[in-house]
Structures are given as C-alpha cells and as structure tokens.
Design a protein around this motif. Sequence first.
Motif, PDB file in Angstrom:
ATOM      1  N   GLY A  49       5.258 -47.852 118.238  1.00 32.88           N
ATOM      2  CA  GLY A  49       5.728 -48.127 119.599  1.00 32.88           C
ATOM      3  C   GLY A  49       6.223 -46.904 120.342  1.00 32.88           C
ATOM      4  N   LYS A  50       5.965 -45.722 119.772  1.00 33.26           N
ATOM      5  CA  LYS A  50       6.302 -44.461 120.449  1.00 33.26           C
ATOM      6  C   LYS A  50       5.450 -43.361 119.821  1.00 33.26           C
ATOM      7  CE  LYS A  50      10.159 -43.323 117.425  1.00 33.26           C
ATOM      8  NZ  LYS A  50      11.501 -42.913 117.218  1.00 33.26           N
ATOM      9  N   PRO A  51       5.326 -42.225 120.500  1.00 37.53           N
ATOM     10  CA  PRO A  51       4.491 -41.174 119.911  1.00 37.53           C
ATOM     11  C   PRO A  51       5.037 -40.729 118.555  1.00 37.53           C
ATOM     12  CG  PRO A  51       5.129 -40.613 122.164  1.00 37.53           C
ATOM     13  CD  PRO A  51       5.920 -41.818 121.777  1.00 37.53           C
ATOM     14  N   THR A  52       4.128 -40.448 117.620  1.00 36.81           N
ATOM     15  CA  THR A  52       4.559 -39.938 116.309  1.00 36.81           C
ATOM     16  C   THR A  52       4.286 -38.434 116.257  1.00 36.81           C
ATOM     17  OG1 THR A  52       2.406 -40.649 115.504  1.00 36.81           O
ATOM     18  CG2 THR A  52       4.262 -42.096 115.024  1.00 36.81           C
ATOM     19  N   LYS A  53       4.573 -37.831 115.102  1.00 34.28           N
ATOM     20  CA  LYS A  53       4.365 -36.393 114.860  1.00 34.28           C
ATOM     21  C   LYS A  53       5.103 -35.526 115.875  1.00 34.28           C
ATOM     22  CE  LYS A  53      -0.080 -37.418 112.726  1.00 34.28           C
ATOM     23  NZ  LYS A  53       0.084 -38.870 112.858  1.00 34.28           N
TER      24      LYS A  53
ATOM     25  N   ASP B  45       1.354 -44.925 112.569  1.00 36.80           N
ATOM     26  CA  ASP B  45       0.428 -45.143 113.673  1.00 36.80           C
ATOM     27  C   ASP B  45       1.260 -45.364 114.941  1.00 36.80           C
ATOM     28  OD1 ASP B  45      -1.185 -46.321 115.575  1.00 36.80           O
ATOM     29  OD2 ASP B  45      -2.295 -47.564 114.152  1.00 36.80           O
ATOM     30  N   SER B  46       1.074 -44.513 115.939  1.00 36.64           N
ATOM     31  CA  SER B  46       1.943 -44.574 117.123  1.00 36.64           C
ATOM     32  C   SER B  46       1.860 -45.936 117.824  1.00 36.64           C
ATOM     33  CB  SER B  46       1.626 -43.437 118.097  1.00 36.64           C
ATOM     34  OG  SER B  46       0.296 -43.534 118.510  1.00 36.64           O
ATOM     35  N   LYS B  47       0.703 -46.603 117.706  1.00 37.90           N
ATOM     36  CA  LYS B  47       0.582 -47.941 118.338  1.00 37.90           C
ATOM     37  C   LYS B  47       1.503 -48.945 117.637  1.00 37.90           C
ATOM     38  CE  LYS B  47      -4.019 -47.956 120.356  1.00 37.90           C
ATOM     39  NZ  LYS B  47      -5.024 -47.256 119.526  1.00 37.90           N
TER      40      LYS B  47
ATOM     41  N   GLY C 219       7.345 -49.547 122.118  1.00 40.59           N
ATOM     42  CA  GLY C 219       6.106 -49.864 122.829  1.00 40.59           C
ATOM     43  C   GLY C 219       6.280 -50.068 124.319  1.00 40.59           C
ATOM     44  N   LYS C 220       7.472 -49.791 124.822  1.00 42.23           N
ATOM     45  CA  LYS C 220       7.720 -49.961 126.261  1.00 42.23           C
ATOM     46  C   LYS C 220       8.311 -48.676 126.818  1.00 42.23           C
ATOM     47  CE  LYS C 220       8.648 -54.852 125.796  1.00 42.23           C
ATOM     48  NZ  LYS C 220       9.565 -55.629 125.011  1.00 42.23           N
ATOM     49  N   LEU C 221       8.379 -48.608 128.160  1.00 39.53           N
ATOM     50  CA  LEU C 221       9.011 -47.427 128.762  1.00 39.53           C
ATOM     51  C   LEU C 221      10.460 -47.349 128.294  1.00 39.53           C
ATOM     52  CD1 LEU C 221       7.758 -47.574 132.482  1.00 39.53           C
ATOM     53  CD2 LEU C 221       7.062 -45.943 130.706  1.00 39.53           C
ATOM     54  N   SER C 222      10.915 -46.140 127.965  1.00 42.27           N
ATOM     55  CA  SER C 222      12.331 -46.005 127.618  1.00 42.27           C
ATOM     56  C   SER C 222      13.164 -46.299 128.879  1.00 42.27           C
ATOM     57  CB  SER C 222      12.620 -44.634 127.016  1.00 42.27           C
ATOM     58  OG  SER C 222      11.964 -43.643 127.735  1.00 42.27           O
ATOM     59  N   THR C 223      14.436 -46.585 128.684  1.00 39.50           N
ATOM     60  CA  THR C 223      15.238 -47.136 129.789  1.00 39.50           C
ATOM     61  C   THR C 223      15.302 -46.195 130.994  1.00 39.50           C
ATOM     62  OG1 THR C 223      16.495 -48.317 128.108  1.00 39.50           O
ATOM     63  CG2 THR C 223      17.441 -48.297 130.316  1.00 39.50           C
TER      64      THR C 223
ATOM     65  N   LEU D 100      11.293 -48.830 102.711  1.00 39.23           N
ATOM     66  CA  LEU D 100      10.178 -47.882 102.536  1.00 39.23           C
ATOM     67  C   LEU D 100       8.813 -48.538 102.746  1.00 39.23           C
ATOM     68  CD1 LEU D 100      11.409 -45.672  99.543  1.00 39.23           C
ATOM     69  CD2 LEU D 100      11.379 -45.070 101.964  1.00 39.23           C
ATOM     70  N   ASN D 101       8.801 -49.881 102.822  1.00 40.08           N
ATOM     71  CA  ASN D 101       7.527 -50.580 103.060  1.00 40.08           C
ATOM     72  C   ASN D 101       7.209 -50.711 104.541  1.00 40.08           C
ATOM     73  OD1 ASN D 101       6.913 -51.043 100.415  1.00 40.08           O
ATOM     74  ND2 ASN D 101       8.055 -52.947 100.314  1.00 40.08           N
ATOM     75  N   ARG D 102       8.237 -50.536 105.375  1.00 37.98           N
ATOM     76  CA  ARG D 102       8.030 -50.824 106.806  1.00 37.98           C
ATOM     77  C   ARG D 102       7.077 -49.823 107.439  1.00 37.98           C
ATOM     78  NH1 ARG D 102      11.738 -48.141 110.550  1.00 37.98           N
ATOM     79  NH2 ARG D 102      12.892 -46.519 109.467  1.00 37.98           N
ATOM     80  N   LYS D 103       6.368 -50.311 108.455  1.00 34.20           N
ATOM     81  CA  LYS D 103       5.392 -49.451 109.131  1.00 34.20           C
ATOM     82  C   LYS D 103       5.892 -49.005 110.498  1.00 34.20           C
ATOM     83  CE  LYS D 103       2.000 -50.064 106.061  1.00 34.20           C
ATOM     84  NZ  LYS D 103       2.900 -49.982 104.888  1.00 34.20           N
TER      85      LYS D 103
END
Length: 294
Positions: free
Chosen positions: A234-238, A229-231, A97-101, A290-293
């Motif tokens: 914390g990073k773009p998905t797909k 969900d990308s939100k 969810g933050k800018l990469s380094t 497998l439960n983690r989002k």
Amino acid sequence: MKIFTQKLSKIATDTDLYLKNFFFKNKNYQYLIKPMQYSVFSGGKRFRSSVIINMGKIFNINYQKLIIISAAIECVHSYSLIHDDLPAMDNDDLRRGKLSTHKKFNEFTAILAGNSLLLIAFEILTSGDLKLSPSIKNELIKILAIYSGFSGLAGGQFFDLTYENKKVSKKKAIYIQNNKTGKLFAFCCECSGIINRQNFQKRKKLKNIGLDIGLLFQIADDLIDIKGDSKVVGKPTKRDQNKGKPNLVNLIGYEETLKFAYKLKHKIIKKIKTYGIKSYDLLQSIEFILNRKF
Ligand code: GRG
C-alpha cells in the motif's frame, strides 16, 4: 493463520466500532474530525490492538476494557503515521494504498489532525466508558505519555531521521527501533500488568516482551520494504536503502537480519510460553509478524 486473521478482523471491527461511536458522540461537527477519521479508518491492520487483547486474555482482563484501550492506542499509532509521512519526516505520498493525510488535505491540516489524534487517545483513556479506578487510569495515561514522548516514539523518530545516511552501531540501530516502534508495543503488553496492579518485576517482564515484539514487527517492516510488493504493502517499497535508514537490514544485510529476526522470535515465544495455555492467541500474533506481507 486463517483463524488468527479472523480473530484479528473481529478485534479490528470492535475497536473501530468503539472509535466511530466515540467520534460520533463527541465531536462530529468539527472540521478536523474529517482528516482524523480519514487517517484512523483507512484500513490499518489493528495489530497493536490484537497484542493488547491477547496479552489481556492471559490475565483475564475484561474484553471491552481492552477494546477501549486499543482504540486509544490506534489513535496514537495513526498520529505517528500521519506525522511520519510529512515532507519534513519520511515524505511519503501513500499510506495503506491511499493518499497520505497531508496529500489528501494539506500539511497544516495533517499536523493538526495528528496532534488531535494523540490527544483524543488520552481523552478516551479518561472517559467514563473505561470502567477502571482513577489510580489505574492515571498510571495508564502516565506510561502512555512517557512511551510516546521524547524517551519513546518521538525520541526514536528523532534518531531515525537524525541518523539517516550516517554510520550507526547495531546496538544503536536496535535502540532507535525499540523507541520508534517498540515503546508502543511495550504499552500494549504492560497495560495488562497496570490493570492487574502487578509489581515492578512482573510489569518489567511485560514491558520487555512488548519491546521485543515491537522490534520484531519493525524488522518485518524493514524486510517487507526490501522484498515486499508495493501494491500489497500500500506504499512504495525499497525506499529505506535510498534514504540510508539506520536499520538492521541496511547495517547487516537481508539474510543476517532474517536470521536475527528468527532468533528474536524464538526468544519472545519462550518468554510468552511461561504464561501457560492462555497465551495461545498471543503466540499466534507472534507467528503472524514474520508471515505478514503488508
Ligand atoms: C506519537 C508522540 C508521537 C510522535 C510521533 C512520527 C513519529 C513520532 C513516530 C513514527 C513512528 C513510526 C512511523 C514507526 C513505524 C512503525 C511501523 C512499523 C508502522 C507500520 O505499522 P502497521 O504495519 O501499520 O501496524 P497499519 O497500516 O497496519 O496500521
């Protein structure tokens, strides 16, 4: 699962506390510490730490020793994420969810902060804080070096990038993920066997459980890339499909990969249950995967 996430949060707090003190005691005046801390304290789940702690519990290993080893592993993990995000690799602008380094600072700073995090991991393992015999520390360092290098994380990442948009077999895709992600989890499990001076066979069993946990964790990551969900992530998905990543989802599809993952999960649970009642928390870690989002 709520109890597991509470326990995970305690492990994360203890690992971070050790790391913060280590940075503060030793190197607070150096500029590169800033991007290193930016990366390592940017809100990772500390799931690898939980595997170290929960496997260590089975073998009655002292909690603080395991926390120090966890701190080292989280540094290696953060290093790999910084480099993974670079334009020459996966080219991702966001992480947790933050800018990469490299976006927050610049590319050369990110490369050097990553290298320094890898090295600080070994410094932590040699530190006097870790009350283990020199021969055990030596073995921990040797195995971590092997599993991080050309026949581990770095090697797996090399193939992951080399085989983008190329046809790979299922066996090859699993081989890539075992190295890219599995080897660090193999260390998280095998380190208990190293500390307890277990024989080759017992250590191999731990290593293989770790490889399977890593594979399951990476598959979950790939599934989240499709449906997450990308939100929340914390990073773009797909992104993996467009990049033609050599992973199981791109090879056999979402549903077949999910079936494969559930089979793998049951295989891991069966192996872990052989350790008896003390394996309860480790079993909870497996349930979490497998439960983690995110
Ligand atoms: C470490 C020697 C060395 C080389 C690095 C760049 C590289 C070589 C390897 C990349 C490996 C990589 C990025 C694997 C992905 C593993 C993965 C599923 C990462 C996400 O882990 P989480 O979900 O992340 O635990 P958080 O943010 O929670 O820490």
